[in-house]
Design a protein around this motif. Structure first.
Motif, mmCIF file in Angstrom:
data_model
loop_
_atom_site.group_PDB
_atom_site.id
_atom_site.type_symbol
_atom_site.label_atom_id
_atom_site.label_comp_id
_atom_site.label_asym_id
_atom_site.label_seq_id
_atom_site.Cartn_x
_atom_site.Cartn_y
_atom_site.Cartn_z
ATOM 1 N N GLU A 175 0.826 -1.203 0.000
ATOM 2 C CA GLU A 175 0.000 0.000 0.000
ATOM 3 C C GLU A 175 0.870 1.266 0.000
ATOM 4 O O GLU A 175 0.612 2.222 -0.735
ATOM 5 N N ALA A 176 1.894 1.255 0.841
ATOM 6 C CA ALA A 176 2.791 2.406 0.927
ATOM 7 C C ALA A 176 3.519 2.612 -0.405
ATOM 8 O O ALA A 176 3.696 3.741 -0.868
ATOM 9 N N GLU A 177 3.936 1.508 -1.022
ATOM 10 C CA GLU A 177 4.615 1.603 -2.313
ATOM 11 C C GLU A 177 3.675 2.149 -3.389
ATOM 12 O O GLU A 177 4.070 2.987 -4.204
ATOM 13 N N GLU A 178 2.424 1.695 -3.391
ATOM 14 C CA GLU A 178 1.448 2.200 -4.350
ATOM 15 C C GLU A 178 1.203 3.697 -4.140
ATOM 16 O O GLU A 178 1.170 4.474 -5.104
ATOM 17 N N GLU A 179 1.033 4.095 -2.873
ATOM 18 C CA GLU A 179 0.831 5.513 -2.580
ATOM 19 C C GLU A 179 2.048 6.328 -2.999
ATOM 20 O O GLU A 179 1.913 7.416 -3.545
ATOM 21 N N PHE A 180 3.242 5.772 -2.740
ATOM 22 C CA PHE A 180 4.472 6.447 -3.137
ATOM 23 C C PHE A 180 4.519 6.625 -4.653
ATOM 24 O O PHE A 180 4.835 7.700 -5.158
ATOM 25 N N ASN A 181 4.205 5.562 -5.398
ATOM 26 C CA ASN A 181 4.231 5.627 -6.865
ATOM 27 C C ASN A 181 3.196 6.619 -7.388
ATOM 28 O O ASN A 181 3.472 7.372 -8.319
ATOM 29 N N ILE A 182 1.997 6.610 -6.781
ATOM 30 C CA ILE A 182 0.955 7.550 -7.211
ATOM 31 C C ILE A 182 1.407 8.987 -6.951
ATOM 32 O O ILE A 182 1.295 9.858 -7.821
ATOM 33 N N GLU A 183 1.937 9.233 -5.765
ATOM 34 C CA GLU A 183 2.394 10.578 -5.423
ATOM 35 C C GLU A 183 3.559 10.994 -6.312
ATOM 36 O O GLU A 183 3.649 12.144 -6.758
ATOM 37 N N LYS A 184 4.451 10.045 -6.583
ATOM 38 C CA LYS A 184 5.595 10.331 -7.456
ATOM 39 C C LYS A 184 5.113 10.701 -8.855
ATOM 40 O O LYS A 184 5.590 11.673 -9.449
#
Length: 114
Positions: free
Chosen positions: A15-24
């Motif tokens: 989840e954190a990785e997905e949020e990171f990728n979306i924010e990136k």
């Protein structure tokens, strides 16, 4: 319990990785838009600057033409004055005056001015 904790940790990581990728991606897109906007602004400024330079050059050329024309007119005026200085001493002067007066009267009576 340990397996559930590992699964939960894995889910949180994903989840954190997905949020990171979306924010990136959002940040990258925002930066792209900002760079594009800046490029368009600079391009617009360059076009305006180019138009101003062209206009300035055009005005300079027009000014040179007007100055040349003025110099030519002043030269012709000086030549005419020099030619007319001795005219009043000639025997045909009275005859020339009458002709010029007649010509001016005809111009004043004409319907159209040239």
């Amino acid at each position: 319990i340990k397996q559930e904790a590992e699964e939960k940790a894995s889910e949180i990581r994903v989840e954190a990785e997905e949020e990171f990728n979306i924010e990136k991606l959002q940040m990258v897109e925002e930066e792209r838009r900002r760079v594009k906007k800046e490029y368009e602004r600079k391009e617009s400024q360059a076009e305006v600057r180019k138009k101003i330079e062209f206009s300035t050059e055009l005005n300079a050329m027009r000014l040179k033409i007007l100055q040349s024309r003025d110099e030519a007119v002043q030269g012709m005026l000086a030549d005419a004055r020099a030619d007319l200085e001795g005219v009043s001493d000639t025997p045909k002067y009275p005859e020339m005056l009458v002709g010029l007066i007649l010509q001016s009267v005809q111009k004043l009576e004409a319907d159209e001015a040239v």
